[in-house]
Motif scaffolding. Structure first.
Motif, PDB file in Angstrom:
ATOM      1  N   LYS A   1     -16.123  10.239  -0.934  1.00 38.07           N
ATOM      2  CA  LYS A   1     -14.733  10.624  -1.130  1.00 38.07           C
ATOM      3  C   LYS A   1     -13.997  10.673   0.210  1.00 38.07           C
ATOM      4  O   LYS A   1     -14.524  11.173   1.209  1.00 38.07           O
ATOM      5  CB  LYS A   1     -14.652  11.995  -1.800  1.00 38.07           C
ATOM      6  CG  LYS A   1     -15.175  12.031  -3.226  1.00 38.07           C
ATOM      7  CD  LYS A   1     -15.018  13.431  -3.806  1.00 38.07           C
ATOM      8  CE  LYS A   1     -15.525  13.480  -5.253  1.00 38.07           C
ATOM      9  NZ  LYS A   1     -15.383  14.856  -5.822  1.00 38.07           N
ATOM     10  N   ASP A   2     -12.750  10.184   0.179  1.00 38.23           N
ATOM     11  CA  ASP A   2     -11.945  10.171   1.400  1.00 38.23           C
ATOM     12  C   ASP A   2     -11.765  11.570   1.983  1.00 38.23           C
ATOM     13  O   ASP A   2     -11.819  11.768   3.207  1.00 38.23           O
ATOM     14  CB  ASP A   2     -10.570   9.561   1.123  1.00 38.23           C
ATOM     15  CG  ASP A   2     -10.633   8.047   1.011  1.00 38.23           C
ATOM     16  OD1 ASP A   2      -9.607   7.441   0.670  1.00 38.23           O
ATOM     17  OD2 ASP A   2     -11.710   7.475   1.296  1.00 38.23           O
ATOM     18  N   GLU A   3     -11.533  12.570   1.106  1.00 40.22           N
ATOM     19  CA  GLU A   3     -11.268  13.916   1.624  1.00 40.22           C
ATOM     20  C   GLU A   3     -12.484  14.508   2.326  1.00 40.22           C
ATOM     21  O   GLU A   3     -12.350  15.258   3.299  1.00 40.22           O
ATOM     22  CB  GLU A   3     -10.787  14.848   0.510  1.00 40.22           C
ATOM     23  CG  GLU A   3     -11.691  14.935  -0.708  1.00 40.22           C
ATOM     24  CD  GLU A   3     -11.266  13.993  -1.816  1.00 40.22           C
ATOM     25  OE1 GLU A   3     -10.774  12.888  -1.483  1.00 40.22           O
ATOM     26  OE2 GLU A   3     -11.409  14.366  -3.009  1.00 40.22           O
ATOM     27  N   ASP A   4     -13.682  14.146   1.860  1.00 42.01           N
ATOM     28  CA  ASP A   4     -14.892  14.638   2.528  1.00 42.01           C
ATOM     29  C   ASP A   4     -15.068  14.001   3.894  1.00 42.01           C
ATOM     30  O   ASP A   4     -15.438  14.668   4.867  1.00 42.01           O
ATOM     31  CB  ASP A   4     -16.128  14.352   1.654  1.00 42.01           C
ATOM     32  CG  ASP A   4     -16.132  15.158   0.370  1.00 42.01           C
ATOM     33  OD1 ASP A   4     -16.819  14.753  -0.588  1.00 42.01           O
ATOM     34  OD2 ASP A   4     -15.450  16.215   0.333  1.00 42.01           O
TER      35      ASP A   4
ATOM     36  N   ALA B   1     -12.653  12.714   5.727  1.00 37.91           N
ATOM     37  CA  ALA B   1     -11.580  13.215   6.589  1.00 37.91           C
ATOM     38  C   ALA B   1     -11.932  14.580   7.155  1.00 37.91           C
ATOM     39  O   ALA B   1     -11.701  14.861   8.353  1.00 37.91           O
ATOM     40  CB  ALA B   1     -10.271  13.280   5.807  1.00 37.91           C
ATOM     41  N   ALA B   2     -12.508  15.447   6.319  1.00 39.52           N
ATOM     42  CA  ALA B   2     -12.894  16.784   6.785  1.00 39.52           C
ATOM     43  C   ALA B   2     -13.951  16.699   7.879  1.00 39.52           C
ATOM     44  O   ALA B   2     -13.912  17.444   8.875  1.00 39.52           O
ATOM     45  CB  ALA B   2     -13.399  17.614   5.608  1.00 39.52           C
TER      46      ALA B   2
ATOM     47  N   GLY C   1      -3.467  15.092  10.458  1.00 31.91           N
ATOM     48  CA  GLY C   1      -4.326  14.601   9.400  1.00 31.91           C
ATOM     49  C   GLY C   1      -5.021  13.283   9.717  1.00 31.91           C
ATOM     50  O   GLY C   1      -4.914  12.733  10.816  1.00 31.91           O
TER      51      GLY C   1
ATOM     52  N   GLU D   1      -5.638   9.425   7.922  1.00 33.98           N
ATOM     53  CA  GLU D   1      -5.266   8.488   6.863  1.00 33.98           C
ATOM     54  C   GLU D   1      -6.153   7.258   6.970  1.00 33.98           C
ATOM     55  O   GLU D   1      -6.365   6.712   8.071  1.00 33.98           O
ATOM     56  CB  GLU D   1      -3.792   8.090   6.993  1.00 33.98           C
ATOM     57  CG  GLU D   1      -3.336   7.133   5.897  1.00 33.98           C
ATOM     58  CD  GLU D   1      -1.839   6.850   5.958  1.00 33.98           C
ATOM     59  OE1 GLU D   1      -1.116   7.669   6.532  1.00 33.98           O
ATOM     60  OE2 GLU D   1      -1.407   5.801   5.449  1.00 33.98           O
TER      61      GLU D   1
END
Length: 577
Positions: free
Chosen positions: A517-520, A522-523, A542, A544
């Motif tokens: 997942k992108d959010e994982d 990114a974190a 952030g 992207e």
């Protein structure tokens, strides 16, 4: 076409002295400083009210020098300045300048460090400068000790600066301990400097992010700081005389480790007899309380603080800020719309801007109270000459035409430490003397009074300015590429309502990350930066994910296209650009 200061700007009364230390210049009235007996106390703690007179501050500096010489085995006229380098890693204190001038009294070099630096960043600065001792404070002691150990500085060569928040006794010698020790020691022998030594000898090693890699050490001579103190003093004397200001009370919130706070606030302000109300860091309530309590007349700020006051105007209205006459901002441009909104809140205030660089130590141009043109950074200060050139190096001779600013001034620094390539790229000589390529795009305009003003249009160097700090995108990009989830990346500046500019990363991930997942991801990337970089370098804008980083045929990242992409995305959301 060469641009000069406007006709109303006085010339310097004499050439900046080139054979004395900054400290000697600051305390000797023969060089034009405001009489010491009539000066306000130079530094006062904005939280406790603790203060010293100018004479007491000078004596404390002398005693610190004697004690430091005793502990380190240093003598004023023995060994070179490179054998006597001292780091200063602390929040602002009322003894900050006393410590710096004490190092100079021993013919040494001070290297002020950004208090937001990580242990690794501070260790790099201490190592590359060759620091043998370190002054710090309790609030950042853990970071300081880790960096000092890595740089080979023993704990008995670490000294503590007093902060109002921290009164706990530590097992380190404090500045007060050094003052007491020095009081019992014999006076140091006078410095025996040859003519011109102050122009060639480094006083400060201030670290500038530059455009790539780790920060570079900027070699700032004694004469550089003396010259700019004179330039800013003479420039301001006209407006102050017109409105009948002799001495005033200034805000000392900006970090003294930063060239803006170091020269403009700490040196130039006290040279003209002003009082500086020292705050160690920005806290809105402490800031407002200090203005009200000490009747501060001039606020030296950076744009994010102005934005914060606008967003918290209801809180600000609870305090009596009627003593303020002038707000002076620097380190980043303050937008015309923000100025207009701020003046609606405080219509009696005047708002001016200035422009300078670490490499010009500091001020190149500034707004005078009697010739304010909103949106510009004011006019050139005395003894500064400027040219504007297009990308091909051809001189621009018309107003309102953008080009890179080239600067000539007695405050232009010596160059970069151990970096001939960067020095040769930034500084050059021609038939008109030595010039600095600022890397900043400007236009020259005329005010209603017919005076030439400089407006900063863009930064050719691509630096991201987070409050008073500079972030080099290439430094963050190199760090990001060390993470396994990053195949390629680019970092740009985006707007943040609290901090002004903040870094944002555009990332291309390898095929192996396709199932995650992108959010994982990114974190993880953001934590990777947080674990190793100073807080102001964190990716608050952030992360992207994109398919490809736009680049030129030569491989240069086309940040302009990424900025356009960001601008369109924000416009679609109705967010501020």
């Amino acid at each position: 076409m060469v641009f000069y200061p406007p006709p109303w700007v006085p010339k310097l009364p004499f050439d900046p002295p080139d054979s004395i230390t900054i400290g000697e210049f600051m305390r000797s009235e023969i060089y034009g400083r405001f009489p010491i007996a009539k000066s306000r106390n130079p530094f006062t703690c904005g939280i406790t009210g603790k203060t010293f007179t100018a004479a007491e501050s000078h004596q404390r500096s002398d005693n610190i020098a004697k004690a430091l010489g005793k502990i380190m085995g240093w003598e004023p006229n023995v060994d070179t300045e490179w054998d006597k380098v001292v780091g200063v890693f602390s929040f602002n204190t009322i003894d900050y300048l006393s410590v710096l001038h004490a190092v100079h009294r021993l013919s040494g070099i001070a290297t002020p460090a950004n208090v937001a630096s990580s242990a690794g960043e501070l260790e790099h600065q201490l190592k590359s400068s060759g620091a043998k001792a370190l002054f710090t404070c309790a609030a950042v002691l853990e970071t300081a000790l880790k960096a000092a150990k890595g740089a080979g500085i023993p704990e008995d060569k670490v000294f503590i600066m007093d902060l109002p928040y921290h009164s706990k006794k530590l097992h380190f010698q404090t500045v007060d301990d050094l003052v007491e020790l020095g009081h019992a020691l014999p006076d140091l022998e006078p410095l025996r400097w040859f003519k011109g030594q102050g122009a060639r000898q480094v006083a400060f090693l201030c670290y500038s992010s530059g455009t790539s890699g780790l920060p570079k050490a900027v070699k700032i001579s004694h004469k550089n700081v003396i010259a700019n103190t004179m330039q800013y003093f003479v420039y301001n004397s006209v407006a102050r005389k017109k409105i009948g200001i002799v001495t005033q009370v200034n805000l000392g919130l900006l970090p003294f480790s930063h060239i803006y706070g170091l020269v403009v606030v700490a040196h130039a302000g006290t040279f003209r007899g002003d009082e500086v109300i020292v705050l160690p860091k920005f806290d809105l309530l402490e800031y407002l309380q200090a203005i009200e309590r000490f009747k501060i007349n001039q606020l030296y700020l950076v744009p994010p603080i102005v934005v914060r006051m606008l967003s918290d105007r209801d809180i600000c209205k609870k305090y009596d800020l009627s003593s303020v006459r002038l707000v002076f901002t620097g380190a980043a441009p303050l937008g015309k719309e923000t100025v207009e909104e701020f003046l609606k809140l405080y219509p009696a205030w005047k708002i001016g801007q200035g422009y300078g660089l670490t490499e010009t130590a500091t001020v190149v141009c500034a707004t005078s109270e009697h010739d304010i043109q909103e949106g510009t950074s004011g006019s050139l200060v005395p003894s500064v000459r400027a040219r504007v050139v297009d990308p091909d190096g051809k001189e621009i001779t018309t107003y309102n035409t953008p080009g890179e600013l080239l600067v000539q001034s007695p405050s232009v620094v010596l160059g970069y430490l151990n970096n001939e390539k960067a020095t040769s790229e930034a500084f050059f000589h021609d038939e008109d003397g030595r010039w600095l390529r600022t890397g900043d795009e400007v236009i020259v305009t005329k005010s209603a009074q017919g005076n030439e003003h400089i407006t900063i249009v863009d930064r050719l160097k691509e630096l991201i300015k987070v409050k008073a700090n500079q972030v080099a995108p290439a430094e963050l990009e190199a760090h990001l590429l060390s993470h396994p989830a990053v195949d390629d990346c680019a970092v740009i500046a985006v707007h943040d309502d609290r901090d002004g500019e903040v870094p944002k990363a555009f990332v291309v991930t390898p095929a192996s990350m396709a199932t995650r997942k992108d959010e994982d991801i990114a974190a993880e990337i953001m934590k990777h930066v947080q674990d190793h970089k100073a807080k102001y370098k964190w990716l608050k804008g952030g992360v992207e994910f994109i398919d490809v980083i736009p680049k030129s045929p030569s491989g240069k990242i086309l940040r302009r296209l990424l900025r356009d992409r960001e601008r369109e995305a924000r416009r679609a959301k109705g967010a501020r650009l």
